[in-house]
Design a protein around this motif. Structure first.
Motif, PDB file in Angstrom:
ATOM      1  N   CYS A  94      33.101  43.351  33.763  1.00  0.00           N
ATOM      2  CA  CYS A  94      34.106  42.842  32.838  1.00  0.00           C
ATOM      3  C   CYS A  94      34.651  43.999  32.009  1.00  0.00           C
ATOM      4  O   CYS A  94      34.011  45.046  31.887  1.00  0.00           O
ATOM      5  N   ALA A  95      35.814  43.793  31.470  1.00  0.00           N
ATOM      6  CA  ALA A  95      36.480  44.839  30.711  1.00  0.00           C
ATOM      7  C   ALA A  95      37.360  44.219  29.641  1.00  0.00           C
ATOM      8  O   ALA A  95      37.745  43.046  29.742  1.00  0.00           O
ATOM      9  N   ALA A  96      37.697  45.018  28.648  1.00  0.00           N
ATOM     10  CA  ALA A  96      38.526  44.542  27.547  1.00  0.00           C
ATOM     11  C   ALA A  96      39.424  45.651  27.027  1.00  0.00           C
ATOM     12  O   ALA A  96      39.017  46.818  26.972  1.00  0.00           O
ATOM     13  N   ASP A  97      40.633  45.289  26.679  1.00  0.00           N
ATOM     14  CA  ASP A  97      41.582  46.237  26.065  1.00  0.00           C
ATOM     15  C   ASP A  97      42.909  45.516  25.904  1.00  0.00           C
ATOM     16  O   ASP A  97      43.008  44.314  26.119  1.00  0.00           O
ATOM     17  N   ARG A  98      43.940  46.266  25.559  1.00  0.00           N
ATOM     18  CA  ARG A  98      45.293  45.731  25.568  1.00  0.00           C
ATOM     19  C   ARG A  98      45.661  45.444  27.020  1.00  0.00           C
ATOM     20  O   ARG A  98      45.128  46.057  27.952  1.00  0.00           O
ATOM     21  N   TRP A  99      46.592  44.539  27.198  1.00  0.00           N
ATOM     22  CA  TRP A  99      47.005  44.149  28.535  1.00  0.00           C
ATOM     23  C   TRP A  99      47.470  45.356  29.353  1.00  0.00           C
ATOM     24  O   TRP A  99      47.114  45.505  30.516  1.00  0.00           O
ATOM     25  N   SER A 100      48.260  46.221  28.768  1.00  0.00           N
ATOM     26  CA  SER A 100      48.822  47.347  29.516  1.00  0.00           C
ATOM     27  C   SER A 100      47.740  48.277  30.051  1.00  0.00           C
ATOM     28  O   SER A 100      47.853  48.814  31.152  1.00  0.00           O
ATOM     29  N   MET A 101      46.688  48.443  29.260  1.00  0.00           N
ATOM     30  CA  MET A 101      45.600  49.316  29.707  1.00  0.00           C
ATOM     31  C   MET A 101      44.759  48.634  30.770  1.00  0.00           C
ATOM     32  O   MET A 101      44.312  49.267  31.737  1.00  0.00           O
ATOM     33  N   LEU A 102      44.530  47.354  30.598  1.00  0.00           N
ATOM     34  CA  LEU A 102      43.677  46.655  31.556  1.00  0.00           C
ATOM     35  C   LEU A 102      44.357  46.558  32.915  1.00  0.00           C
ATOM     36  O   LEU A 102      43.740  46.816  33.948  1.00  0.00           O
ATOM     37  N   ILE A 103      45.625  46.202  32.933  1.00  0.00           N
ATOM     38  CA  ILE A 103      46.313  46.032  34.207  1.00  0.00           C
ATOM     39  C   ILE A 103      46.525  47.376  34.891  1.00  0.00           C
ATOM     40  O   ILE A 103      46.698  47.436  36.114  1.00  0.00           O
ATOM     41  N   ALA A 104      46.475  48.460  34.114  1.00  0.00           N
ATOM     42  CA  ALA A 104      46.558  49.797  34.713  1.00  0.00           C
ATOM     43  C   ALA A 104      45.218  50.259  35.247  1.00  0.00           C
ATOM     44  O   ALA A 104      45.112  51.351  35.808  1.00  0.00           O
ATOM     45  N   GLY A 105      44.196  49.426  35.047  1.00  0.00           N
ATOM     46  CA  GLY A 105      42.875  49.804  35.535  1.00  0.00           C
ATOM     47  C   GLY A 105      42.162  50.789  34.644  1.00  0.00           C
ATOM     48  O   GLY A 105      41.209  51.443  35.070  1.00  0.00           O
ATOM     49  N   GLN A 106      42.625  50.913  33.396  1.00  0.00           N
ATOM     50  CA  GLN A 106      42.053  51.882  32.473  1.00  0.00           C
ATOM     51  C   GLN A 106      41.678  51.253  31.144  1.00  0.00           C
ATOM     52  O   GLN A 106      42.040  51.775  30.080  1.00  0.00           O
ATOM     53  N   PRO A 107      40.945  50.167  31.166  1.00  0.00           N
ATOM     54  CA  PRO A 107      40.531  49.580  29.887  1.00  0.00           C
ATOM     55  C   PRO A 107      39.532  50.468  29.172  1.00  0.00           C
ATOM     56  O   PRO A 107      38.780  51.222  29.807  1.00  0.00           O
ATOM     57  N   SER A 108      39.535  50.361  27.860  1.00  0.00           N
ATOM     58  CA  SER A 108      38.665  51.215  27.050  1.00  0.00           C
ATOM     59  C   SER A 108      37.222  50.743  27.059  1.00  0.00           C
ATOM     60  O   SER A 108      36.307  51.536  26.850  1.00  0.00           O
ATOM     61  N   TYR A 109      37.041  49.442  27.246  1.00  0.00           N
ATOM     62  CA  TYR A 109      35.710  48.858  27.129  1.00  0.00           C
ATOM     63  C   TYR A 109      35.277  48.226  28.448  1.00  0.00           C
ATOM     64  O   TYR A 109      36.009  47.441  29.030  1.00  0.00           O
ATOM     65  N   TRP A 110      34.076  48.599  28.863  1.00  0.00           N
ATOM     66  CA  TRP A 110      33.506  48.107  30.113  1.00  0.00           C
ATOM     67  C   TRP A 110      32.127  47.529  29.859  1.00  0.00           C
ATOM     68  O   TRP A 110      31.348  48.078  29.080  1.00  0.00           O
ATOM     69  N   GLY A 111      31.820  46.462  30.579  1.00  0.00           N
ATOM     70  CA  GLY A 111      30.460  45.971  30.593  1.00  0.00           C
ATOM     71  C   GLY A 111      29.748  46.544  31.806  1.00  0.00           C
ATOM     72  O   GLY A 111      30.370  47.102  32.708  1.00  0.00           O
ATOM     73  N   GLN A 112      28.441  46.392  31.825  1.00  0.00           N
ATOM     74  CA  GLN A 112      27.723  46.836  33.014  1.00  0.00           C
ATOM     75  C   GLN A 112      28.021  45.868  34.148  1.00  0.00           C
ATOM     76  O   GLN A 112      28.440  44.752  33.927  1.00  0.00           O
ATOM     77  N   GLY A 113      27.859  46.282  35.340  1.00  0.00           N
ATOM     78  CA  GLY A 113      28.201  45.436  36.471  1.00  0.00           C
ATOM     79  C   GLY A 113      27.135  44.400  36.765  1.00  0.00           C
ATOM     80  O   GLY A 113      25.966  44.552  36.419  1.00  0.00           O
ATOM     81  N   THR A 114      27.575  43.329  37.411  1.00  0.00           N
ATOM     82  CA  THR A 114      26.649  42.326  37.910  1.00  0.00           C
ATOM     83  C   THR A 114      26.957  42.145  39.399  1.00  0.00           C
ATOM     84  O   THR A 114      28.113  42.006  39.796  1.00  0.00           O
ATOM     85  N   GLU A 115      25.933  42.164  40.209  1.00  0.00           N
ATOM     86  CA  GLU A 115      26.110  42.222  41.652  1.00  0.00           C
ATOM     87  C   GLU A 115      26.255  40.832  42.259  1.00  0.00           C
ATOM     88  O   GLU A 115      25.481  39.925  41.960  1.00  0.00           O
ATOM     89  N   VAL A 116      27.241  40.705  43.115  1.00  0.00           N
ATOM     90  CA  VAL A 116      27.487  39.470  43.844  1.00  0.00           C
ATOM     91  C   VAL A 116      27.390  39.784  45.333  1.00  0.00           C
ATOM     92  O   VAL A 116      28.068  40.689  45.827  1.00  0.00           O
ATOM     93  N   THR A 117      26.545  39.047  46.020  1.00  0.00           N
ATOM     94  CA  THR A 117      26.387  39.222  47.462  1.00  0.00           C
ATOM     95  C   THR A 117      26.649  37.892  48.153  1.00  0.00           C
ATOM     96  O   THR A 117      26.023  36.886  47.811  1.00  0.00           O
ATOM     97  N   VAL A 118      27.584  37.897  49.080  1.00  0.00           N
ATOM     98  CA  VAL A 118      27.937  36.683  49.810  1.00  0.00           C
ATOM     99  C   VAL A 118      27.603  36.898  51.286  1.00  0.00           C
ATOM    100  O   VAL A 118      28.149  37.803  51.923  1.00  0.00           O
ATOM    101  N   SER A 119      26.723  36.088  51.795  1.00  0.00           N
ATOM    102  CA  SER A 119      26.302  36.224  53.181  1.00  0.00           C
ATOM    103  C   SER A 119      27.023  35.206  54.059  1.00  0.00           C
ATOM    104  O   SER A 119      27.359  34.114  53.614  1.00  0.00           O
TER     105      SER A 119
END
Length: 120
Positions: A94-119
């Motif tokens: 997950c990530a958070a920032d202003r819309w322009s930064m998030l949609i550019a793939g450069q948000p300032s704030y990131w959470g740690q990842g959570t793994e999803v596996t689909v078999s």
């Protein structure tokens, strides 16, 4: 802003998972919240975002299957993932920032990842 994601796991194709991301800090409601994912050997990609005005955006690959929502009272954003496919397998962040930064793939704030596996 600190973000804590949870809810990942292993499911069979066609199954569902709901990811959660809790934010600490001020002004949660003012941020655009989003989800990105990175599959093994691939670049990170945008999945979904929700602006403070409740406008939602989805990658074409997840439209109609994933749904983003937020509860500003709980400082939490959710990603409901239905009809999961093996190609949805990835680490979701997950990530958070202003819309322009998030949609550019450069948000300032990131959470740690959570793994999803689909078999299959």
């Amino acid at each position: 802003v600190q973000l804590q994601a949870s809810g990942g796991g292993s499911v069979q194709a066609g199954g569902s998972l709901r990811l959660s991301c809790v934010a600490s800090g001020r002004s949660f409601a003012a941020y655009t919240m989003g989800w990105f994912r990175q599959a093994p050997g691939k670049e990170r990609e945008f999945v979904s975002a929700m602006r403070g005005n409740s406008a939602t955006y989805y990658a074409d690959s997840v439209k109609g299957r994933f749904s983003i929502s937020r509860d500003d009272a709980k400082n939490t954003v959710y990603l409901q993932m239905n009809s999961l496919k093996p190609e949805d397998t990835a680490v979701y962040s997950c990530a958070a920032d202003r819309w322009s930064m998030l949609i550019a793939g450069q948000p300032s704030y990131w959470g740690q990842g959570t793994e999803v596996t689909v078999s299959s």
